[in-house]
Design an enzyme around this catalytic site. Sequence first.
Site, PDB file in Angstrom:
ATOM      1  N   ARG A   1       0.818  -1.241   0.000  1.00 27.33           N
ATOM      2  CA  ARG A   1       0.000   0.000   0.000  1.00 27.33           C
ATOM      3  C   ARG A   1       0.837   1.270   0.000  1.00 27.33           C
ATOM      4  O   ARG A   1       0.380   2.324   0.417  1.00 27.33           O
ATOM      5  CB  ARG A   1      -0.959   0.032   1.181  1.00 27.33           C
ATOM      6  CG  ARG A   1      -2.062  -0.968   1.035  1.00 27.33           C
ATOM      7  CD  ARG A   1      -3.284  -0.599   1.835  1.00 27.33           C
ATOM      8  NE  ARG A   1      -4.187  -1.721   1.778  1.00 27.33           N
ATOM      9  CZ  ARG A   1      -4.063  -2.783   2.554  1.00 27.33           C
ATOM     10  NH1 ARG A   1      -3.111  -2.843   3.466  1.00 27.33           N
ATOM     11  NH2 ARG A   1      -4.895  -3.788   2.428  1.00 27.33           N
TER      12      ARG A   1
ATOM     13  N   LYS B   1       2.340  11.595 -11.038  1.00 23.72           N
ATOM     14  CA  LYS B   1       1.579  10.644 -11.860  1.00 23.72           C
ATOM     15  C   LYS B   1       2.448   9.438 -12.152  1.00 23.72           C
ATOM     16  O   LYS B   1       3.546   9.570 -12.700  1.00 23.72           O
ATOM     17  CB  LYS B   1       1.175  11.297 -13.186  1.00 23.72           C
ATOM     18  CG  LYS B   1      -0.039  12.174 -13.093  1.00 23.72           C
ATOM     19  CD  LYS B   1      -0.512  12.489 -14.504  1.00 23.72           C
ATOM     20  CE  LYS B   1      -1.686  13.435 -14.511  1.00 23.72           C
ATOM     21  NZ  LYS B   1      -2.108  13.763 -15.887  1.00 23.72           N
TER      22      LYS B   1
ATOM     23  N   GLU C   1       8.395  18.803 -24.579  1.00 26.41           N
ATOM     24  CA  GLU C   1       7.696  19.104 -23.315  1.00 26.41           C
ATOM     25  C   GLU C   1       8.139  20.459 -22.758  1.00 26.41           C
ATOM     26  O   GLU C   1       7.370  21.140 -22.082  1.00 26.41           O
ATOM     27  CB  GLU C   1       7.926  18.002 -22.270  1.00 26.41           C
ATOM     28  CG  GLU C   1       7.377  16.620 -22.647  1.00 26.41           C
ATOM     29  CD  GLU C   1       5.855  16.474 -22.500  1.00 26.41           C
ATOM     30  OE1 GLU C   1       5.164  17.473 -22.213  1.00 26.41           O
ATOM     31  OE2 GLU C   1       5.366  15.335 -22.710  1.00 26.41           O
TER      32      GLU C   1
ATOM     33  N   LYS D   1       6.268  23.478 -13.802  1.00 27.12           N
ATOM     34  CA  LYS D   1       5.427  22.301 -13.570  1.00 27.12           C
ATOM     35  C   LYS D   1       5.046  22.227 -12.099  1.00 27.12           C
ATOM     36  O   LYS D   1       3.890  21.949 -11.760  1.00 27.12           O
ATOM     37  CB  LYS D   1       6.155  21.030 -13.995  1.00 27.12           C
ATOM     38  CG  LYS D   1       5.359  19.787 -13.623  1.00 27.12           C
ATOM     39  CD  LYS D   1       5.218  18.777 -14.697  1.00 27.12           C
ATOM     40  CE  LYS D   1       4.206  17.712 -14.280  1.00 27.12           C
ATOM     41  NZ  LYS D   1       4.417  16.436 -14.925  1.00 27.12           N
TER      42      LYS D   1
ATOM     43  N   GLU E   1      -5.375  17.022 -11.095  1.00 26.13           N
ATOM     44  CA  GLU E   1      -5.915  17.371 -12.410  1.00 26.13           C
ATOM     45  C   GLU E   1      -7.422  17.507 -12.426  1.00 26.13           C
ATOM     46  O   GLU E   1      -8.128  16.842 -13.186  1.00 26.13           O
ATOM     47  CB  GLU E   1      -5.457  16.344 -13.465  1.00 26.13           C
ATOM     48  CG  GLU E   1      -5.656  16.889 -14.878  1.00 26.13           C
ATOM     49  CD  GLU E   1      -4.962  16.058 -15.943  1.00 26.13           C
ATOM     50  OE1 GLU E   1      -3.836  15.608 -15.692  1.00 26.13           O
ATOM     51  OE2 GLU E   1      -5.549  15.890 -17.018  1.00 26.13           O
TER      52      GLU E   1
ATOM     53  N   ARG F   1      -4.265  21.829 -13.835  1.00 29.89           N
ATOM     54  CA  ARG F   1      -3.277  20.881 -14.352  1.00 29.89           C
ATOM     55  C   ARG F   1      -3.567  20.465 -15.790  1.00 29.89           C
ATOM     56  O   ARG F   1      -2.693  20.003 -16.507  1.00 29.89           O
ATOM     57  CB  ARG F   1      -3.190  19.653 -13.421  1.00 29.89           C
ATOM     58  CG  ARG F   1      -2.004  18.753 -13.741  1.00 29.89           C
ATOM     59  CD  ARG F   1      -1.700  17.768 -12.621  1.00 29.89           C
ATOM     60  NE  ARG F   1      -0.582  16.915 -13.018  1.00 29.89           N
ATOM     61  CZ  ARG F   1       0.097  16.137 -12.188  1.00 29.89           C
ATOM     62  NH1 ARG F   1      -0.217  16.079 -10.918  1.00 29.89           N
ATOM     63  NH2 ARG F   1       1.094  15.391 -12.626  1.00 29.89           N
TER      64      ARG F   1
ATOM     65  N   ASN G   1      -1.774  19.448 -20.707  1.00 28.44           N
ATOM     66  CA  ASN G   1      -2.167  18.611 -21.840  1.00 28.44           C
ATOM     67  C   ASN G   1      -2.138  19.353 -23.169  1.00 28.44           C
ATOM     68  O   ASN G   1      -2.607  18.834 -24.181  1.00 28.44           O
ATOM     69  CB  ASN G   1      -3.572  18.049 -21.604  1.00 28.44           C
ATOM     70  CG  ASN G   1      -3.562  16.996 -20.518  1.00 28.44           C
ATOM     71  OD1 ASN G   1      -2.692  16.134 -20.496  1.00 28.44           O
ATOM     72  ND2 ASN G   1      -4.507  17.085 -19.607  1.00 28.44           N
TER      73      ASN G   1
ATOM     74  N   HIS H   1      -1.493  17.560 -26.375  1.00 29.87           N
ATOM     75  CA  HIS H   1      -1.582  16.133 -26.065  1.00 29.87           C
ATOM     76  C   HIS H   1      -2.864  15.465 -26.557  1.00 29.87           C
ATOM     77  O   HIS H   1      -2.904  14.255 -26.689  1.00 29.87           O
ATOM     78  CB  HIS H   1      -1.437  15.903 -24.556  1.00 29.87           C
ATOM     79  CG  HIS H   1      -0.011  15.948 -24.085  1.00 29.87           C
ATOM     80  ND1 HIS H   1       0.788  17.061 -24.251  1.00 29.87           N
ATOM     81  CD2 HIS H   1       0.776  15.018 -23.479  1.00 29.87           C
ATOM     82  CE1 HIS H   1       1.989  16.805 -23.749  1.00 29.87           C
ATOM     83  NE2 HIS H   1       2.001  15.572 -23.278  1.00 29.87           N
TER      84      HIS H   1
ATOM     85  N   HIS I   1      -1.652  12.396 -28.408  1.00 28.13           N
ATOM     86  CA  HIS I   1      -1.985  11.032 -27.967  1.00 28.13           C
ATOM     87  C   HIS I   1      -2.730  10.278 -29.049  1.00 28.13           C
ATOM     88  O   HIS I   1      -2.489   9.084 -29.262  1.00 28.13           O
ATOM     89  CB  HIS I   1      -2.850  11.068 -26.706  1.00 28.13           C
ATOM     90  CG  HIS I   1      -2.065  11.326 -25.449  1.00 28.13           C
ATOM     91  ND1 HIS I   1      -2.629  11.898 -24.334  1.00 28.13           N
ATOM     92  CD2 HIS I   1      -0.776  11.082 -25.122  1.00 28.13           C
ATOM     93  CE1 HIS I   1      -1.707  12.002 -23.376  1.00 28.13           C
ATOM     94  NE2 HIS I   1      -0.572  11.525 -23.844  1.00 28.13           N
TER      95      HIS I   1
ATOM     96  N   HIS J   1       6.767  10.043 -28.210  1.00 27.01           N
ATOM     97  CA  HIS J   1       5.842  10.951 -27.536  1.00 27.01           C
ATOM     98  C   HIS J   1       6.144  12.422 -27.866  1.00 27.01           C
ATOM     99  O   HIS J   1       5.246  13.188 -28.192  1.00 27.01           O
ATOM    100  CB  HIS J   1       5.888  10.711 -26.027  1.00 27.01           C
ATOM    101  CG  HIS J   1       4.964  11.592 -25.247  1.00 27.01           C
ATOM    102  ND1 HIS J   1       3.585  11.466 -25.330  1.00 27.01           N
ATOM    103  CD2 HIS J   1       5.200  12.632 -24.401  1.00 27.01           C
ATOM    104  CE1 HIS J   1       3.032  12.390 -24.550  1.00 27.01           C
ATOM    105  NE2 HIS J   1       3.987  13.110 -23.975  1.00 27.01           N
TER     106      HIS J   1
HETATM  107 ZN    ZN Z   1       3.697  14.532 -22.478  1.00 21.57          ZN
END
Ligand code: ZN
Length: 369
Positions: free
Chosen positions: A124, A146, A188, A230, A240, A244, A248, A251, A255, A267
């Site tokens: 955990r 994340k 990025e 960031k 998010e 946040r 994106n 993205h 994506h 990416h």
């Molecule tokens: Zn990214």
Amino acid sequence: MPRIRVRLDALRDRSYTVEIRPGILAEVPLLLSRAEGKRRVFVITDSNVTRLYGSEFASRLAAAGCEVALLEVPAGERSKSSPTLNGLYTRLFRGGVRRDSLVIALGGGVIGDLAGYLAATVLRGVRLVQVPTTLLAQVDSSVGGKVGIDHPAGKNLIGAFHQPSAVYIDPEALLTLPEDEFRNGLAEVVKIAAARDAPFFANIERNAPRIRRENTALNAKIVETAVALKASVVEKDERETGLRRVLNLGHTIGHALESSGGFALKHGQAIAIGMAAEARIARELGLLPPPACLRLTGLLEALRLPVDPPGTINERAFMSAIALDKKSDVTGTRFVLLRRIGECAPGVPVPADLIRKTMGLVSRKSKHG
Ligand code: ZN
Ligand code: ADP
């Protein structure tokens, strides 16, 4: 020495420090053994990073008095999977993992996400230290908490929020990074500058000809600014639910290009194309002045990142990936779009036909008349 504090106000004990310094990789074992005591440490890394840095890193930790296990997985995105994760759980249990053990992620974004998810879930949750070695991981994925793995149904579909207890960034580690991986991370950097900080964007424009792997002093500055930006976003919206989402930028289309193209694009390349396309969409919607759109495309090109959609896009797969975007809700896909350099508008609905037109996809209806 640049030190950036990531403050999580409601839960003060989860705040952490990001230390950025050329050469820090050699010092991290000693810093850690001092900060953490002699607890059991599991260093997760990949086959390339073991050879370059991992073995030496583990020896130094052992010399500093830690009980160390160096656990290597194959390099590449395929390791961000449940079979690899299961193998790591087994090795942790065999190695006597306890609640006070420490997991160190030493490597790129793949290792950060995988080892982070391992740390978030084993017993955990145990403490995690991020030691990112790619530019992408240094400026983006190692900060913010994340973590996760991929699933056959898509990338990053399984995960958690698990903040590290510290992040150590060595810009000298970039010296060994393959050139295209370096540029991947620059995408990025452009993203966070375009989304949040016009002076930083202008600074990158001025410095573009000097941005190279070898320019450690400049890279240290760039990483420092990107991490600070960031951190300021993550502090305000860890999970998010609002702000946040600006991270994106580029993205939604990025994506969709990655998944509809069977992940042939890296990416960073995908989000460079995504940022350029989404800027054109913002221009068409009257949100972004045309000169700002040109500036964004110009900077991506100056950094030798792609800006044009690939010649062949599987239209059906691409459009359904757009519809499945994590930012979608009952009202459809919402884009984060630039309003000007340094500022964006989250949650803008975009008509499907405009997406198709921007990506050079001629919808069936218009093809037949
Ligand atoms: Zn990214
Ligand atoms: P990303 O960081 O872009 O998410 P990866 O974690 O897969 O992606 O890292 C990209 C590649 O770079 C991998 O093959 C990894 O082994 C390699 N790598 C990571 N750090 C370094 C480094 N400092 N020098 C050379 N290669 C590295």
